[in-house]
Scaffold this motif. Structure first.
Motif: not given
Ligand SMILES: Nc1ncnc2c1ncn2[C@@H]1O[C@H](COP(=O)(O)OP(=O)(O)OP(=O)(O)O)[C@@H](O)[C@H]1O
Ligand SMILES: Nc1ncnc2c1ncn2[C@@H]1O[C@H](COP(=O)(O)OP(=O)(O)OP(=O)(O)O)[C@@H](O)[C@H]1O
Ligand SMILES: [Mg+2]
Ligand SMILES: [Mg+2]
Lengths: 252, 371, 355, 236, 293
Positions: A43-44, D129
């Motif tokens: 998602t990031t 976390r």
């Molecule tokens: N604004 C933020 N501040 C601190 N940590 C963040 C922030 N946004 C994301 N993270 C951390 O970055 C990591 C990646 O998050 P992301 O949402 O991209 O995961 P994802 O691959 O989409 O996971 P999922 O499949 O569970 O949705 C996670 O460990 C999350 O806790």
């Protein structure tokens, strides 16, 4: 030339390296998957691509144009549209208006023309309605056009979000877990719709999904992300059989 | 004490037949200026009761009605219109200057006779149908400066005034103008507003630093009481000089009157005056409302009697139209000479201004002493 | 489109109500059937209704809480009253008032853009407090303005009217806290109603257009709106400045109805802003017709309660609380359901349900 | 007697009837699956059981006690925990604080640390976390937190609304394993799932909900082989 | 020297804002509502203490206690009658109800106690200290107010972070529905919040009236608004923020009056507020958490 070209993309939150050295090349018309364990950074990456977060390093090129660190609006205008993992509809607007909001930049008349109800207003509004209904039909939402968006069941809300994104006439469509919360039949239906969109609109699509049936069913290529880094990248079938991917992500 | 208002009825007197005069009154009964409107209402009510008991005006009884205007121009016009619907023939009002300026434009249109007990600004009596019972701002400001100069009370003066208030501002400006003529030096002119009317430390500090021998306080007594208390706390003891709004400070509930020791003010009325009229008024007022009357009440009381005097002079009858009454009263007002609680031998000019001499008083041992 | 037809119909009902009210009142008043009190309230009523619908544009349609709306009204009132005082006698009354309206609207609209800077950076209660602050600043600053005129031209001071140094021909036009006195009484009920109608058309047409949709989408989800290319800055500013300009128009009406105009806390302070907000919330956030009705009722209510003398504001407060509870609580909801059920025999439900 | 009994439950959203008189029961120690399409009323059912939604008609009993009109916090004190749809984590609080909130009804210190250890062991990511504000966790991480938080109260009966949503395939398996563990440890489970196949494979019994009505119920294994179920919910 | 004395005056004024803001921020932070009636509860607190001390002749300490009891009860009753039915309503509806309550209290006080101002009797007999040979004065009320502020900040922080009830408040402030699912009695928690907020209002009322001894039905209105400003200044819901915000507000107000313009002081205070919020959009102590998309 690839439609989307990302090089060495990275971002940190405090001490956490959420995405590191991410690279991808997506060709025009491709249906591309982004998968990986929870918290891997998928998602990031969407947020980086769409200007919600600003990357600490890296370059993002869309159709040869550098869009790194551009504002969300400019990125949309440049041709990227998305859906969100946690649905973000305009809850109090009707289904139709949600899509018409998506048409905002492609169908234009001035505010004055709108206020004075000049002929152009009626002409453009009519075109917008037609176009919006056309899109809604694709997602089988035309009958609900006048419902308040928040009154739709979950699955239809997801579809509406896709319709709204498509309305902005993007070159690249990003879908974040479009099948989440759907049962296998509904997922099947959604796969057909996504395929249809790819063909009908000649759309390039990048999607995040945890449903392997969907990924293996429609994605031509995938990238697997793990702890912010690329674990594996390539043709879907090959990647899904990669032992590393199996241990980190798929299981069994 | 609380809960002393025994009656909130608006109407008094008898209302038999149509042979009654209808006199309206307006002023703030709610909102943070309610204290002034309430006093005007009470003073007016008291006077009209007495007038009725004594046989009314020209043989006709008087009916009255008082409407709340929240000290606001727009509400003032609403109150005025409500009274018009009630068929008011003359108006005692309005209590505050701002509202009065809006109402007087309306009453002028109707040629309805109006006497304001306490609207001090020039524009309050801008039209020929309007007269004033109290001093005008220029009168107070100018006379204060003259008085100070004449009696050589101080050379360097600081002023603290409410920059958001018409009354306070009006007096200040005229005081400043006249002070220049009189060779007085204003060493500090510090404002406050109704949004910040709690803390006066800066204003006093500046007055002190500027070496002011006297601090002029054109304002109402509620804020003045805070200034006096703060000055004492700071150990700053100049002469304080107030205006008629200061009257009432001694009867402020629970107020430490020693703080006001030495305070001088110009006022037309003092509860401590020894004449019989005042004493009777004060007693009657206390009996009726459970509190000591202030100058607003006295002005309103006088206003009612002025109407009686002028009406008798003009010989008006209740069945005359509003305009007829208005014309007759206008004329009569310039012909009468009135003696009441707030002055003796008062006459009015066509401009609506009374010829009143303010009396300077000084607070000594918790009581007014004439100077 | 059915959708379009439905909203258009609803809009025309609103216009119809306004026009009908105007006609009825005009007829009654020419028949002399209207009391002085009501007669005197007509222009303020128009002003309050314009204020209510214009604030609804910001609060209901854009979704930002503003506690400084009276400030815009204040700007419009003073700018136009100043203009009218300056030009009285130099042009026909009608023309002068027309210009006064333009000037009031433009001045207030300008301030609407000015407040855009904080509006674009702040959210929620932080924005609310800034709008409140903004309104107070306007009021406070107007209170220290002194402008006078004599044969040497305009004089200006921020201290007091003495400092204007006017000669014998001088006239103080803006006199600090004593404001502007003797503004020509140009506002009439018909003009007020006409302006209300124009304001309504502007707002309803805006809502049902491309710009309105953009504004509402920002309200519902800012991030999603950005993601589909909607320019937040542009539309937030647009909503604020249109709303401010209309509030300015209300201010012009107000100023040209009373001969004395002072920037007192009562007429232009946060209390007034809150009062307008009450209209908006009671009428239904985002519901333009509701704002009109609420403004109408709540302006009349305290006047109708005058017979209760000192209890009137107390009763007003109780009525306000009860109305909110009736509107929003479970119990009130049940009551409304019962009423609706009674009505249902007469009318089919309007909204379609999700199957 | 069943631990949780629902009889003729009817729920409305304004004028819309979302539940049209459903009845089901959950026996002590059972794992019951509730499946159905989008908008069938699964979430509504869970909300009504925990008392978050008012009921128009019907009764709910827990351990023989009528809880139809009892407010949610009392029901929770009686041993029910609910992993809500949309996760509902306390966004500005840290992961640790969220877990502490989960143990609100458990005052014992020792018990708390024991449960915390248990949750951290089941979801190592949460331990990693523990000081991160919950609102910034990824979707899947938030789902883990919501589960962990519910477990902190050591519930007698656990209601779960789509616990596998947004989880990676490997973790979906993990989560069902965890549900089995929880069940084995004596907790009764009522499970709402879109992943009907997985749900039916671990459940004892199941109910099928369609537009506010229960249309089918029975032994989970049998339903897994039911043709109509296969077609409608398993995508086969 | 004069700067120092202005500064001291600023702190004195600010400490009064701060103590009001503390009660404000409590309700504001937990119940997520702008309780516009808070200033009026302060006024009631002032009257309660006044009646107890002046009319009933009780000692100042008893007066304060009476005031606390009256306000706490009042706060709880108001919450029960006016706010509780609106739990599901949009925040703006609750805001308007609070305004209704504010009008109600003001006008009830007007009817009960009359419009005339009463001079409050300070509950603080301690005369304060003078420094630099009497050139600088710190009044007793100021010292007591600041001490009370610090005590309250520490007390509230401990209460919120260390007690179960405090934890419940945190949860309720985040998500009422989820809080219920934790076994938290949301209604009780909000009632408790109001009780504490109102008790603080009583203390603030007594100290406000001791510092500025004039009491009428509108005494609380403007300080209430200023306290709201202070609470936002410090960061919504932040307890230390409310105190710092209040004191800062007082200092800015006094310095603006002293060095710029006494007429424009209010405008300057508000302009400073805007500027500070532009630099720090969530107040001085406000946490800025990026919205996760
Ligand atoms: N604004 C933020 N501040 C601190 N940590 C963040 C922030 N946004 C994301 N993270 C951390 O970055 C990591 C990646 O998050 P992301 O949402 O991209 O995961 P994802 O691959 O989409 O996971 P999922 O499949 O569970 O949705 C996670 O460990 C999350 O806790
Ligand atoms: N707040 C609400 N207001 C109005 N209708 C609602 C509301 N919540 C749910 N509904 C409707 O009630 C019905 C049941 O919804 P519910 O959320 O219980 O379904 P579900 O089975 O949990 O579906 P999903 O799989 O999408 O979560 C749906 O038709 C939905 O549109
Ligand atoms: Mg994700
Ligand atoms: Mg659901």
């Amino acid at each position: 030339m690839a439609l989307l070209e990302v090089k060495n993309l990275g971002i940190s939150f405090g001490g956490l390296r959420a995405v590191n050295a991410f690279e991808v090349k997506i060709e025009k018309g491709q249906l591309y998957g982004l998968i990986g364990p929870n918290g891997a950074g998928k998602t990031t990456i969407f947020n980086l691509l769409t200007g919600v977060y600003k990357p600490t390093e890296g370059i993002i090129k869309l159709d040869g144009v550098d869009i790194t660190r551009k504002k969300a609006i400019e990125i949309n205008k440049a041709g990227i549209a998305r859906t969100f993992q946690n649905i973000r509809l305009f809850k109090n607007l009707s289904v139709l208006d949600n899509v018409k909001a998506g048409l905002h930049n492609n169908y234009s008349y001035s505010t004055i023309e709108g206020l004075l109800r000049l002929p152009r207003y009626f002409k453009v509004e009519k075109e917008m309605n037609e176009k919006a209904m056309e899109l809604l039909k694709v997602f089988d939402l035309d009958k609900e056009a006048e419902y308040k968006a928040s009154n739709l069941p979950y699955g239809k809300q997801r579809k509406l979000e896709i319709a709204r994104a498509l309305a902005t006439n993007p070159k690249l469509l990003l879908l974040d877990e479009p099948a989440a919360g759907m049962n296998p039949n509904e997922t099947e239906e959604l796969m057909q719709t996504i395929k249809f969109v790819q063909k009908e609109f000649e759309m390039t699509i990048l999607l995040i999904e945890h449903d392997m049936k969907l990924v293996s069913g429609i994605c031509e290529e995938v990238t697997v992300l793990n702890f912010g880094e690329i674990l594996c990248q390539g043709e879907t079938k090959a990647v899904l059989n990669d032992p590393q991917v199996i241990t980190a992500y798929l299981g069994e | 004490g609380c809960g002393k208002k025994e009656s909130t009825k608006n109407e008094g007197g008898s209302s038999e037949g149509s042979a009654v005069f209808k006199i309206g009154g307006t002023g703030p009964l709610t909102g943070d200026a309610a204290i002034y409107g309430t006093a005007v209402k009470n003073g007016m009510e008291l006077a009209i009761k007495e007038i009725n008991e004594a046989g009314g005006i020209n043989g006709a009884q008087v009916e009255y009605k008082f409407e709340d205007d929240e000290a606001d121009a727009e509400k003032g016009v609403n109150a005025y219109n409500t009274l018009k619907d009630w068929k008011m023939q003359m108006l005692i009002g309005t209590t505050t200057s701002g509202a009065c300026e809006a109402v007087v434009a309306e009453s002028h249109n109707d040629n309805l006779f109006q006497i304001t007990p306490s609207g001090t600004s020039i524009n309050s009596v801008k039209y020929d149908n309007a007269f004033r019972m109290c001093f005008s701002d220029p009168a107070q400001g100018t006379v204060s400066a003259q008085y100070i100069a004449k009696n050589n009370l101080a050379k360097s003066i600081a002023v603290i005034y409410n920059s958001g208030d018409t009354y306070s501002n009006g007096i200040y400006e005229n005081f400043a103008k006249e002070a220049k003529n009189q060779g007085l030096e204003i060493v500090a002119a510090e404002a406050f507003t109704s949004e910040s009317n709690k803390d006066f430390s800066v204003q006093l500090q500046k007055a002190k630093d500027a070496g002011a021998e006297m601090v002029f306080l054109p304002m109402y007594y509620t804020e003045a009481s805070l200034i006096l208390a703060k000055a004492k706390e700071m150990g700053y003891a100049p002469t304080f000089f107030g205006c008629d709004g200061m009257d009432g400070i001694l009867t402020l509930e629970n107020f430490d009157t020693s703080l006001a020791e030495g305070l001088m003010l110009l006022t037309p009325f003092s509860v401590d005056a020894e004449d019989e009229k005042t004493q009777n008024f004060v007693k009657a007022y206390k009996d009726a409302y459970g509190e000591t009357p202030n100058q607003f009440a006295a002005d309103a009381y006088d206003s009612a009697y002025v109407i009686k005097a002028a009406a008798e002079k003009a010989g008006i009858k209740p069945d005359m139209s509003v305009t007829e009454i208005g014309d007759a009263m206008k004329k009569a007002m310039t012909e009468i000479e009135f003696t009441g609680l707030t002055g003796t031998g008062i006459t009015w000019g066509e401009d609506g201004e009374p010829t009143k001499e303010p009396i300077a008083v000084k607070i000594e041992n918790g009581a007014y002493v004439f100077m | 489109m059915r959708h379009l037809q439905k909203t258009t119909k609803s809009n025309f009902i609103t216009y119809g109500i306004v026009i009908l009210t105007a006609v009825i009142i005009q007829v009654l008043s020419s028949a002399g059937a209207i009391s002085s009190l009501i007669g005197g309230l007509l222009v303020p009523l128009c002003a309050y209704m314009i204020l209510a619908i214009s604030l609804n544009l910001v609060v209901g349609i854009l979704g930002d809480l503003s506690l400084g709306h009276a400030g815009f009204m204040c700007v419009g009132a003073f700018a136009s009253a100043f203009f009218s005082k300056m030009t009285v006698g130099t042009m026909p009354d009608g023309l002068r008032f027309f210009f006064a309206l333009l000037i009031g609207a433009a001045a207030a609209g300008l301030f609407g853009i000015l407040i855009g800077i904080p509006v674009l950076r702040l959210r929620g209660d932080y924005l609310a407090i800034v709008t409140l602050a903004f309104g107070e600043i306007i009021k406070n600053v107007i209170n220290v303005f002194f402008i006078g005129r004599d044969r040497n031209g305009l004089h200006f001071s921020m201290k007091d009217s003495v400092a204007l140094n006017l000669d014998s021909t001088g006239e103080v036009i803006v006199n600090g806290p004593q404001g502007i006195n003797g503004t020509p009484k140009d506002s009439t009920f018909l003009i007020g109603m006409l302006l209300l109608l124009i304001a309504l058309i502007i707002i309803l047409n805006l809502i049902n257009s491309r710009a309105g949709r953009a504004i509402m989408s920002i309200r519902d989800d800012r991030i999603a709106a950005e993601s589909i290319g909607i320019n937040i800055t542009k539309f937030k500013l647009m909503a604020f400045s249109i709303s401010a300009a209309l509030a300015g128009v209300a201010g012009v009406l107000y100023a040209h109805n009373l001969s004395s105009l002072v920037a007192s806390p009562k007429s232009f302070g946060y209390n007034m802003s809150i009062m307008i907000l009450v209209f908006v919330v009671l009428g239904g956030i985002g519901n333009i017709r509701g704002s009109l009705i609420a403004a109408f009722i709540l302006t009349l209510l305290p006047e109708m309660l005058r017979g209760l003398s000192n209890y009137r504001m107390l009763i007003y407060a109780i009525v306000l609380i009860l109305m909110m509870i009736f509107n929003w609580s479970k119990g009130g909801g049940r009551l409304k359901e019962m009423l609706a059920e009674r009505l249902r025999g007469l009318r089919k439900p309007r909204t379609k349900e999700v199957k | 007697m069943a631990l949780l009994e629902v009889k003729d439950l009817q729920v409305y959203y304004g004028m819309i009837q979302a539940l049209k008189g459903i009845s089901f029961e959950v026996g002590q120690g059972e794992v019951i699956a509730l499946i159905g399409a989008n908008g069938a009323g699964k979430t509504t059912t869970l909300h009504a059981v925990t008392g978050l939604l008012p009921k128009k008609a019907g009764t709910v009993t827990l351990g023989g006690r009528d809880i139809t009109k009892i407010p949610p916090h009392k029901i929770v004190e009686m041993g029910m925990a609910h992993v809500p749809e949309g996760r509902r984590v306390f966004a500005h609080l840290s992961v640790y604080q969220n877990l502490k909130m989960g143990a609100y009804i458990r005052r014992e210190k020792e018990e708390f640390s024991r449960n915390l250890e248990m949750v951290y062991q089941k979801f190592p990511r949460l331990k990693e976390r523990r000081n991160q504000p919950a609102g910034t966790l990824s979707g899947g991480e938030q789902q883990m937190l919501a589960m962990g938080r519910a477990l902190m109260s050591q519930p007698k009966i656990l209601l779960m609304d789509e616990p596998s949503m947004g989880l990676s395939p490997i973790f979906v398996n993990e989560i069902f394993k965890i549900i089995e563990e929880v069940s084995a440890a004596g907790t009764t489970v009522l499970l709402v799932e879109q992943n009907a196949k997985k749900a039916l494979s671990i459940a004892d019994r199941a109910y099928v909900l369609e537009t506010g009505n229960i249309v089918l119920s029975g032994n989970a294994r049998e339903l897994l082989n039911d043709e109509s179920i296969k077609k409608a919910y398993l995508g086969e | 020297m004069s700067f120092l004395s202005y500064l001291i005056n600023g702190v004195s004024l600010g400490s009064v804002y701060a103590i009001i803001a503390l009660g404000y921020t409590m309700v504001y932070g937990i119940a997520k509502m702008l309780n516009f009636a808070h200033g009026d509860i302060i006024m009631v607190g002032g009257y309660a203490a006044f009646l107890a001390m002046v009319n009933a002749g009780l000692s100042p300490l008893i007066g304060v206690l009476v005031s606390i009891v009256v306000c706490t009860l009042l706060g709880v009753v108001i919450e029960r009658i006016a706010y509780k039915p609106l739990r599901m309503a949009p925040p703006l509806a609750v805001l308007i109800t609070a305004i209704g309550v504010s009008y109600f209290l003001q006008n009830l006080a007007l009817l009960l106690f009359g419009a005339d101002t009463k001079t409050f009797k300070s509950v603080i007999s301690f005369k304060g200290i003078s420094l630099a040979g009497g050139a600088l004065q710190i009044s007793g009320v100021t010292i007591v107010t600041i001490a009370a502020c610090i005590l309250i900040v520490v007390g509230l922080s401990l209460f919120i972070n260390k007690t179960r009830a405090g934890q419940a408040m945190l949860a309720v402030s985040e998500d009422r529905g989820a809080a219920q699912l934790m076994g938290i009695n949301v209604n009780k928690t909000i009632a408790l919040t109001f009780a504490i907020g109102s008790a603080l209002a009583a203390i603030a009322g007594v100290l406000l009236c001791s510092a500025y001894p004039s009491l009428n039905p509108y005494t609380g209105a403007m300080p209430g608004i200023k306290a709201f400003v202070a609470a936002v200044f410090g960061g919504i819901g932040s307890v230390p923020g409310a105190m710092v915000g209040g004191i800062l507000l007082g200092i800015i107000e006094i310095l603006a009056k002293a060095y710029i313009s006494s007429q424009l002081a209010d405008a300057i205070v508000f302009a400073m507020l805007i500027i500070i919020l532009l630099v720090k959009p969530t107040g001085i102590f406000g946490k800025k958490i990026q919205e996760k998309v």
